[in-house]
Scaffold this motif. Structure first.
Motif, PDB file in Angstrom:
ATOM      1  N   GLY A 202       0.823  -1.211   0.000  1.00 11.08           N
ATOM      2  CA  GLY A 202       0.000   0.000   0.000  1.00 11.08           C
ATOM      3  C   GLY A 202       0.851   1.253   0.000  1.00 11.08           C
ATOM      4  N   TRP A 203       1.882   1.248   0.831  1.00  8.83           N
ATOM      5  CA  TRP A 203       2.789   2.396   0.871  1.00  8.83           C
ATOM      6  C   TRP A 203       3.517   2.564  -0.448  1.00  8.83           C
ATOM      7  CZ3 TRP A 203       5.412   1.017   6.162  1.00  8.83           C
ATOM      8  CH2 TRP A 203       4.533   1.308   7.211  1.00  8.83           C
TER       9      TRP A 203
ATOM     10  N   ALA B  22       9.379   4.862   1.075  1.00 10.64           N
ATOM     11  CA  ALA B  22      10.653   5.344   1.624  1.00 10.64           C
ATOM     12  C   ALA B  22      10.409   6.296   2.793  1.00 10.64           C
ATOM     13  CB  ALA B  22      11.472   6.031   0.544  1.00 10.64           C
ATOM     14  N   ASP B  23       9.415   7.151   2.670  1.00 11.71           N
ATOM     15  CA  ASP B  23       9.099   8.092   3.744  1.00 11.71           C
ATOM     16  C   ASP B  23       8.661   7.361   5.012  1.00 11.71           C
ATOM     17  OD1 ASP B  23       8.500  10.664   4.950  1.00 11.71           O
ATOM     18  OD2 ASP B  23       6.389  10.175   4.614  1.00 11.71           O
TER      19      ASP B  23
ATOM     20  N   GLY C 269       7.307   2.924   9.900  1.00 15.35           N
ATOM     21  CA  GLY C 269       7.479   1.488  10.056  1.00 15.35           C
ATOM     22  C   GLY C 269       7.594   1.028  11.497  1.00 15.35           C
ATOM     23  N   LEU C 270       8.303   1.789  12.314  1.00 10.87           N
ATOM     24  CA  LEU C 270       8.457   1.405  13.718  1.00 10.87           C
ATOM     25  C   LEU C 270       7.115   1.416  14.441  1.00 10.87           C
ATOM     26  CD1 LEU C 270      10.291   0.647  16.064  1.00 10.87           C
ATOM     27  CD2 LEU C 270      10.624   3.088  16.490  1.00 10.87           C
TER      28      LEU C 270
END
Length: 69
Positions: free
Chosen positions: A15-16, A23-24, A33-34
């Motif tokens: 989706g990203w 990347a962002d 992501g964290l």
């Protein structure tokens, strides 16, 4: 639960990618992501404690509701 958290994170990659923000999301801490990894661990913990995936699904729905504002 560690594996489940990483799988939850990996499920967000397509989706990203198609939104052009992969990347962002992988380089920022808040909302990236964290955060998704930690939420995956939380949802896994909820599923384990409740003995059902329904609790985890409800927690995910509540998170999505409040993060849409």
């Amino acid at each position: 639960n560690l594996i489940t958290g990483f799988l939850f994170l990996l499920m967000h990659f397509p989706g990203w990618y198609f939104q052009g923000v992969l990347a962002d999301h992988m380089t920022r801490l808040a909302g990236g992501g964290l955060t998704i990894l930690l939420l995956g661990w939380l949802f896994g913990f909820v599923a384990k404690k409740s003995g059902s995936v329904s609790g985890s699904i409800l927690t995910h729905m509540i998170n999505n509701f409040f993060s849409s504002f």
